[in-house]
Design an enzyme around this catalytic site. Structure first.
Site, PDB file in Angstrom:
ATOM      1  N   HIS A  15       3.343  -2.386  -2.144  1.00  0.00           N
ATOM      2  CA  HIS A  15       2.244  -2.887  -1.305  1.00  0.00           C
ATOM      3  C   HIS A  15       1.434  -3.886  -2.124  1.00  0.00           C
ATOM      4  CE1 HIS A  15       2.813   0.200   1.836  1.00  0.00           C
ATOM      5  NE2 HIS A  15       3.224   0.924   0.815  1.00  0.00           N
ATOM      6  N   LYS A  99      11.099  -2.532   8.234  1.00  0.00           N
ATOM      7  CA  LYS A  99      10.455  -1.265   7.889  1.00  0.00           C
ATOM      8  C   LYS A  99      10.099  -0.480   9.144  1.00  0.00           C
ATOM      9  CE  LYS A  99       8.358   1.885   5.485  1.00  0.00           C
ATOM     10  NZ  LYS A  99       7.575   2.000   4.293  1.00  0.00           N
ATOM     11  N   HIS A 136       9.924   5.115   6.629  1.00  0.00           N
ATOM     12  CA  HIS A 136       8.897   6.079   6.220  1.00  0.00           C
ATOM     13  C   HIS A 136       9.237   7.382   6.923  1.00  0.00           C
ATOM     14  CE1 HIS A 136       4.760   7.257   4.862  1.00  0.00           C
ATOM     15  NE2 HIS A 136       5.073   8.225   5.699  1.00  0.00           N
ATOM     16  N   ASP A 247       6.068   2.266  -4.524  1.00  0.00           N
ATOM     17  CA  ASP A 247       5.044   2.507  -3.493  1.00  0.00           C
ATOM     18  C   ASP A 247       3.656   2.309  -4.081  1.00  0.00           C
ATOM     19  OD1 ASP A 247       4.072   2.962  -0.979  1.00  0.00           O
ATOM     20  OD2 ASP A 247       4.237   5.139  -1.079  1.00  0.00           O
TER      21      ASP A 247
HETATM   22  O1  DOR Z   1       0.396   6.544   0.038  1.00  0.00           O
HETATM   23  C1  DOR Z   1       0.726   5.639   0.786  1.00  0.00           C
HETATM   24  N1  DOR Z   1       0.055   4.475   0.841  1.00  0.00           N
HETATM   25  N2  DOR Z   1       1.785   5.827   1.590  1.00  0.00           N
HETATM   26  C2  DOR Z   1       2.117   4.941   2.531  1.00  0.00           C
HETATM   27  O2  DOR Z   1       3.059   5.177   3.237  1.00  0.00           O
HETATM   28  C3  DOR Z   1       1.302   3.721   2.749  1.00  0.00           C
HETATM   29  C4  DOR Z   1       0.567   3.365   1.548  1.00  0.00           C
HETATM   30  C5  DOR Z   1      -0.505   2.337   1.806  1.00  0.00           C
HETATM   31  O3  DOR Z   1      -0.219   1.327   2.433  1.00  0.00           O
HETATM   32  O4  DOR Z   1      -1.634   2.525   1.341  1.00  0.00           O
HETATM   33 ZN    ZN Z   2       4.528   2.493   0.975  1.00  0.00          ZN
END
Ligand code: DOR
Ligand code: ZN
Length: 348
Positions: A15, A99, A136, A247
């Site tokens: 991200h 996704k 996911h 992640d």
């Molecule tokens: O912990 C997470 N943060 N899991 C996710 O699936 C999304 C991510 C986020 O975008 O902050």
């Molecule tokens: Zn993620």
């Protein structure tokens, strides 16, 4: 062993956000990783090829001068996704995956999929053209306990979906359970899983025992110790179906430290030191390159990077927080001092 040189790693689940946060976190990833699969859960999400092209350009514009980093873009699957748009974005190498967020599963997933019949045509097209689906893997029903949501998703959603769309390449993102590991190992090479840095380190006690630790809260939430051990065994096994997806999901401290705090651990800066530490603990430094640098490209049909990353014994010198114009972001604290640090990256 005091030095370790591996092919430059990639991050197959990242991200980067947008704007000030993007500019603050991107240099940390670009320092150690040559490529990353970029998650599309912006507000609004990256749903069309045009959205992905514009986001890619913003990422490239935010790269530090001289950085060697390629964002691998993804589209956010919605019930209105247009199969032709997906195929065109794939044909031009703009996107490397689509996704799937079950609607409501996690951060910015409101536009995700609730009615899977609506995405059958897109998934069939993806199977035809060899475009992977990143999943996911959690059900969202309130009645299902949050610690069971991954295992239930495999049985109720993922397995039926894979049967409905034979040949679809699927990545189970950030698996957190032995059921996830077992499901991958029981199937063929069209199914793989990413494993995060933090799920190799923490179990649910780290979040909840002796006080609540919001910086360890992520989704899927960390599970029991037996699951962490299964993840460590899978990651260090050398099995080509398991590879690194950090992640890394930055949120500002005010966004994490509130009555309803955001899910996500920020691990981009210290992932490689932590991984070297964990793999050494497991007597598996020799499989770190497969996990971080070789298995992912093989699944995605790409060449491994030609450059290298060198790590050496000794603690990394990293801040506890980084500053962004949106506020401070706390680095994931593994609870130990990693015994490895990154010393050099060469691009050949
Ligand atoms: O912990 C997470 N943060 N899991 C996710 O699936 C999304 C991510 C986020 O975008 O902050
Ligand atoms: Zn993620």
């Amino acid at each position: 062993m005091t030095h370790l040189t591996i092919r430059t790693p990639d991050d197959w689940h990242l991200h980067l956000r947008d704007g000030a946060m993007l500019r603050a976190v991107l240099p940390w990833t670009a320092a150690h990783f040559a490529r990353a699969i970029i998650m599309p859960n912006l507000v609004p999400p990256v749903v069309t090829g045009a959205d992905a092209a514009a986001y890619r350009d913003r990422i490239l514009a935010a790269l530090p001068e001289g950085a060697d980093f390629t964002p691998l873009m993804t589209l956010y699957l919605t019930e209105d996704t247009d199969a032709d748009d997906v195929a065109a974005a794939h044909a031009s190498n703009l996107i490397r995956a689509v996704k799937l967020y079950p609607a409501g599963a996690t951060t910015n997933s409101a536009s995700g999929v609730a009615d899977f019949t609506r995405v059958q045509g897109v998934l069939e097209r993806m199977a035809d053209i060899g475009l992977p689906l990143c999943v996911h893997g959690e059900v969202t029903e309130p009645a299902v306990d949050i610690f069971d949501r991954e295992a239930v998703f495999i049985d109720r959603v993922l397995d039926p979906l894979r049967r409905r769309v034979p040949g679809l390449k699927v990545v189970m993102e950030h698996i957190t359970t032995s059921q996830g590991v077992d499901y991958v190992t029981a199937h063929g090479s069209d199914l793989a899983a990413t494993i995060t840095t933090h799920h190799l380190v923490i179990n649910r006690n780290h979040i909840l025992a002796g006080g609540i630790r919001p910086h360890y809260y992520c989704l899927p939430v960390a599970k029991r110790e037996q699951h962490r051990l299964a993840l460590r065994a899978a990651a260090t096994s050398g099995d080509a179906r398991f590879f690194l997806g950090t992640d890394s999901a930055p949120h500002t401290d005010p966004a994490k430290l509130q009555p309803c705090g955001c899910a996500g651990c920020f691990t981009a800066p210290n992932t490689m030191p932590i991984l070297a530490h964990v793999f050494e603990q497991e007597g598996a430094l020799h499989t770190l390159e497969a996990f971080a640098s070789l298995n992912g490209p093989a699944f995605y049909g790409l060449e491994p990077n030609s450059g290298t990353l060198t790590l050496a014994k000794g603690a990394p010198d990293l801040p506890a927080h980084i500053d962004t114009k949106d506020g401070p972001v706390t680095l994931f604290d593994p609870g130990f001092t990693p015994e490895w640090h990154v010393t050099a990256r060469s691009s050949c």
